[in-house]
Design an enzyme around this catalytic site. Structure first.
Site, PDB file in Angstrom:
ATOM      1  N   GLY A   1       0.822  -1.199   0.000  1.00 42.91           N
ATOM      2  CA  GLY A   1       0.000   0.000   0.000  1.00 42.91           C
ATOM      3  C   GLY A   1       0.861   1.256   0.000  1.00 42.91           C
ATOM      4  O   GLY A   1       2.064   1.211   0.278  1.00 42.91           O
ATOM      5  N   CYS A   2       0.247   2.368  -0.324  1.00 43.10           N
ATOM      6  CA  CYS A   2       0.992   3.624  -0.428  1.00 43.10           C
ATOM      7  C   CYS A   2       1.492   4.099   0.926  1.00 43.10           C
ATOM      8  O   CYS A   2       2.667   4.443   1.085  1.00 43.10           O
ATOM      9  CB  CYS A   2       0.130   4.688  -1.099  1.00 43.10           C
ATOM     10  SG  CYS A   2      -1.534   4.857  -0.432  1.00 43.10           S
TER      11      CYS A   2
END
Lengths: 346, 346, 346, 346
Positions: free
Chosen positions: D149-150
């Site tokens: 994920g970011c």
């Protein structure tokens, strides 16, 4: 001091919220009823957290029978079509009605061309198109005022005096308008997604925006002669503000000074129209949150053409502020009551 | 594969940084020298942290004697006036020169009217005004190319084919342009302060912007006939992008389809001009970071007038990208070399 | 109704303009004198076009002898150092003084550590640090109020009640603050250039911002015990607004409900502090243009740590609004007079 | 030069569009198949006008049987749940799979706690959590990579080396992250409406964001010891970019220089991680559009605590760029192939 009871139909959109913000500061208005198709039964502060401690109200369903009997003024901030139907149901009551939507702005034939069949055409003749600076007398006696659209307001105010005084030709008027995103309302859509708008700009509905006939009709009615415009709206990555840049042919040779004088003279008693000094032009950030309409103009050296620039806050002078200005006139209150606050800058 | 040595004069502004970004991805260019009036002796990555690990270079003073002898191409990204003087000093060298400033774009008389006396007028006749899509042959043989301004690029590209084919009248062309803030450069000023621009918009230099004569001269030279425009620039709260909305009178009755066909045909071999399908119009966010120029058009139902909309990234097709496109043509490289990357969206 | 005459020193910056905007809506204040180091002799509306038709005033030089004798209140919105010197010159007059700068916020030793020698240290003991919700009694009797900084206001208001009630440990309090650009003032600089801020974000002055000692001193003085904080400011691409996210260790096991109850109880009579319902957290856009301070909180499931989030408008509750709130208290007026308007959303 | 055939499942969202943008510039990848639940049968350039002339492709339905047999790599850019089901159907094929969603990032029990029952838990043990700088060897042999994920990417990269070298304590790590709006995807919702985000900021999912367990698991797995974090995401009015400000307790007394040295040494062969010089901190605008991860750090004077700041572009290093970096490693290509372009600034 008498307080007038106000009801807002469609209170969960941006123009609804703006009506509440402005009426909160109005010394002679009291909001007594709010409706919304969504959020029925919820507290206003849940839907609009910025209004916490400002307005302790609940959202009701749009059933017109729930509108209190002692209501003095009804604002309708609803989609077109929905608005006309509700207004028809309450029209016989002893209330003043201000419709912020498009239903009562156009003549029947024009409405049909651009929106389809009118839901209650028989009321159209009673509606007054409400630009206070141009039609205060008719507004003061109206039961139903059609509050103008945001683009038309920013187009008609700068053009009307110049046309009336014969300075500007009635053909080939070009209106290049730029608007922030709040003018498109609060319903989510891909077009209004933050990432689609931020750091971009575009023209939209080129040659086919529904405000074109409204501008033409508004100007033609005021002038008593047919006016034709080319109107192109643009979407700009700001929330509030419309800037309209208008290109006209001058009827004779006229200088910048003359244009500004005519505008200044025409609006000398209008508290919300500011004609800017020669050489200066408006910025939407100078009117943000206020009911001001700022206008600058420049003729070309030969005096054959001119550029006129107009800035308003689309949610205030282009919608809710103008609606309250209309209300003040209808109720015989001072025109600027509740609308005196300074723009929010920066 | 041969690498050409490139020098950038004025590397600490936005167009300078953009040249470095684009040349970093160019397979046949190698940056060998950078100058800046400020920051002399500092590493590039200190001035532009985004270029860390991208370009390990230092900023030199603008002394032309420091430009390496093996330089093949010089880009000048300097204020007008400064540019011409430096170029004069290196003109006799065996280099190709591309000036991103205004010094070599206008004829001497026009330059004097808008900027004052020209610093080295004798070089003017050697300079080629470099819109690659219109003047590739002359550019390929030029020693000195005047890289067009951002507004003129966005105005001339959509208008040139329509004028050339006789569809559009040469008078009363109205160009309403909206630009992001990077077009005004990187020098701090109150006008460019974040809070002065954010959430606002304005027209500026109404009727007096220096790009007006450049647009008129560019179009007139290409057409071989005098073209007159009204040009109004606007400042919009984005960093990159120009959107020009152009209003023209059509010479006869012409339909949208015909306008788009003429444009499509004219640019059929131009890799960077995209003519959009009927009914669609450009958005600057679709060209951001790229050398694309997107064009949409619509005639009115009677075919008497038309609206043409053009979007470019002012720092790429409006400045540094077009400069590299010109370099490619001057060096007999493929026109789009180093410029193929996709736009950055959103 | 008595009108108090108000003078603003340093009226050409953002906090100065904001004072004028808010005082325009204040029923018992009348602006009688404005000074500015630049723009002397110019009309206010030239410097701030948004104030056209709002305040017909001229900017005077900062010579204190020009301040009218009948002035009741002086606001100083000047850079640190300049402020103290001017205040010293007028201190013996019969006026109330509110300094929006940093000169009278810190004890002498702390001031020296962070700003250098104090220009008039002998006045320091007379100055009251003015957070109205915490020190109303002392403010009401003060001749000189040091208006708190924007970051400290957003940090002290949420923390003070929790520390006072012993819920939060006094060590290792982490304050991660995000601010819009107007907090950095109106002087142009590269750091404040639109293109440098737009579409970016950064931390700055990490571990060395001058508001750190102000937060610590403000909390320590209120608590009567030493409080230590880690404070990191960030620059966010908006004009107005501060959001402070605060991480604390709880002294014992405490739940979210308890934290919110303590805050709600503490501020039950404070018209500008809104404690949000459990599960909701503030957004700066809900306080924009208003004097509100919105606070949300959540304890972790074990009740050992908590996250508290606070939003204010840095120019209102973080500067000019709080200054007027202080003025109201000093003049024995209702605390919220002139500050009741609703936030501007969107 | 061999070209690998690439298929993208879920090509109509922001990460899908970003994969296409980046793969367009990849010399050894060729996009052969795109799917989308909406827009089936439409040309890519209709859905994403910026990709006109870039990729002449059509969107297919998500039926896995339509994926061409000669596909080498499948990227899944789908909502969680949907992703796992499709991947299960194609898992037996001779393809490498990179899932940009959340389905294969967490251990089964953790997944269940935060997302519900896993759609195909039996594949979990085969999936490699793909941060290339930490797990290149395992990624190179993986058939299925779970792309991080970011927020986790921006948290794990700066913390992993400091934890591994024992400088930072494993408890009470506070991660205050700020993200642009593109991280929330392209589906319209009120929360993502331009006017709701512009000129505002807020914390969201305080204490309950699903990236919390991913950060803890990623760090714990890498360290071989349990790591606990407090993670708070914020929404900032930009399109692209994450800035994570991380507060840690140091295990012993350590100085800024030592922290930066450890980070620099750890990432000395990592082309995309830039450790900034002492005293400087990252800005998301310096990484925009690129795969860079910029890190700055500062210890407090006593060396007991430190602040670490990390910036990435959430759509590149936080999603599609990292996915391509993983692809390169899986295909034994140079790690940075197709990812070398400079950031887009401003």
């Amino acid at each position: 001091m008498k307080k007038f009871n106000v009801c807002i139909l469609g209170a969960s959109g941006y123009t609804g919220a703006e009506l509440i913000r402005l009426l909160h500061g109005h010394p002679q208005a009291s909001i007594s009823h709010l409706t919304a198709s969504r959020h029925v039964g919820r507290a206003l502060a849940e839907v609009f957290p910025h209004l916490g401690e400002i307005a302790d109200l609940e959202l009701s369903s749009s059933d017109p029978s729930l509108i209190p009997d002692d209501t003095d003024v009804v604002f309708a901030a609803l989609p077109h079509g929905a608005s006309a139907k509700l207004i028809e149901e309450i029209y016989e009551r002893d209330v003043r009605i201000i419709d912020l939507g498009a239903d009562f702005r156009l003549m029947e034939g024009t409405y049909r061309d651009w929106y389809g069949d009118h839901p209650c055409a028989h009321l159209l003749e009673n509606a007054v198109y409400g630009i206070p600076e141009l039609s205060a007398a008719r507004i003061s006696e109206a039961k139903l005022v059609a509050n103008p659209g945001c683009y038309p307001t920013s187009s008609i105010l700068p053009l009307a005096p110049l046309l009336k005084n014969g300075l500007v030709e009635t053909e080939r008027i070009i209106i290049d308008s730029k608007s922030g995103a709040s003018g498109a309302g609060r319903n989510p859509s891909l077009d209004l997604h933050f990432c689609e708008i931020s750091e971009g700009m575009k023209a939209y509905k080129v040659g086919e925006h529904r405000h074109t006939p409204e501008i033409e009709q508004g100007l033609s009615d005021f002038l008593g002669d047919k006016v034709e415009v080319v109107f192109t709206p643009h979407l700009i990555p700001i929330s509030r503000g419309i800037l309209s840049t208008i290109y006209v042919n001058l009827s004779d040779s006229h200088g910048t000074r003359e244009l500004l004088d005519v505008l200044g003279q025409f609006y000398r008693n209008s508290p919300f129209v500011r004609i800017l000094p020669e050489g200066t032009f408006p910025n939407t950030s100078s009117v943000r949150g206020s009911n001001f309409c700022d206008i600058g103009a420049r003729a070309n050296p030969e005096g054959k053409t001119a550029i006129i620039v107009c800035a308003i806050d689309n949610l205030v002078k282009g919608a809710s502020g103008q609606a309250i200005q209309n209300m003040n006139i209808m109720l015989d209150l001072p025109e600027s009551l509740g609308l005196e606050s300074a723009p929010l800058y920066p």
